[in-house]
Design a protein around this motif. Structure first.
Motif, PDB file in Angstrom:
ATOM      1  N   GLY A  71       0.704  -1.294  -0.030  1.00  0.00           N
ATOM      2  CA  GLY A  71       0.071   0.115   0.178  1.00  0.00           C
ATOM      3  C   GLY A  71       0.908   1.188  -0.026  1.00  0.00           C
ATOM      4  N   HIS A 108      -3.419  -0.214  10.216  1.00  0.00           N
ATOM      5  CA  HIS A 108      -4.137   0.032   9.036  1.00  0.00           C
ATOM      6  C   HIS A 108      -3.265  -0.726   7.872  1.00  0.00           C
ATOM      7  CE1 HIS A 108      -6.433   2.699  11.151  1.00  0.00           C
ATOM      8  NE2 HIS A 108      -5.369   3.514  11.385  1.00  0.00           N
ATOM      9  N   HIS A 109      -3.728  -1.960   7.653  1.00  0.00           N
ATOM     10  CA  HIS A 109      -2.944  -2.693   6.481  1.00  0.00           C
ATOM     11  C   HIS A 109      -2.820  -2.276   5.118  1.00  0.00           C
ATOM     12  CE1 HIS A 109      -2.633  -6.041   9.527  1.00  0.00           C
ATOM     13  NE2 HIS A 109      -3.868  -5.658   9.890  1.00  0.00           N
ATOM     14  N   GLU A 110      -3.991  -1.581   4.863  1.00  0.00           N
ATOM     15  CA  GLU A 110      -3.973  -1.034   3.494  1.00  0.00           C
ATOM     16  C   GLU A 110      -3.438   0.120   3.216  1.00  0.00           C
ATOM     17  OE1 GLU A 110      -6.941   1.053   6.276  1.00  0.00           O
ATOM     18  OE2 GLU A 110      -6.658  -0.919   5.722  1.00  0.00           O
ATOM     19  N   GLY A 111      -3.134   0.805   4.211  1.00  0.00           N
ATOM     20  CA  GLY A 111      -2.179   2.364   3.979  1.00  0.00           C
ATOM     21  C   GLY A 111      -2.548   3.303   5.052  1.00  0.00           C
TER      22      GLY A 111
END
Length: 122
Positions: A14, A71-74
């Motif tokens: 991300g 927040h893994h996505e970004g």
């Protein structure tokens, strides 16, 4: 070791990868070349700008170290992040103000004080 590489793997997906690159440049390369000229180091306004830049980079560094787990996505900055920064910064500035008001910031009975204040290095 797989247990240790997970830390870095989460920071390569991300927008966290871009933050890592920004940290590499913003923590060292930009301040290094910005502070090289003597004129910059003699200008209080530019030194304040460099200090604020470094504080922002340090905040981003701490954010990059902790938040990819949540927040893994970004990258996502929220109101809690800004509020925590303002609260901790406010407590720090209040403590500095309180300590500074209790004592003189310059040596009061120094016989060479006027000479040192008027000194200009070339």
């Amino acid at each position: 070791i797989p247990e240790e590489t997970i830390y870095y793997m989460k920071r390569q997906v991300g927008s966290w990868h871009s933050v890592g690159t920004l940290l590499a440049w913003g923590h060292f390369v930009v301040p290094f070349f910005f502070l090289m000229p003597r004129a910059v180091k003699r200008s209080p306004g530019l030194l304040v700008l460099a200090a604020v830049w470094q504080l922002f980079m340090h905040f981003l560094d701490l954010h990059w170290a902790v938040m990819p787990v949540l927040h893994h996505e970004g990258v996502r900055l929220g109101l809690v992040d800004v509020g925590a920064l303002c609260a901790i910064g406010g407590v720090f500035l209040a403590a500095i103000g309180w300590v500074s008001s209790r004592r003189a910031l310059v040596p009061l009975r120094d016989p060479r004080l006027s000479e040192s204040l008027s000194f200009e290095n070339v």
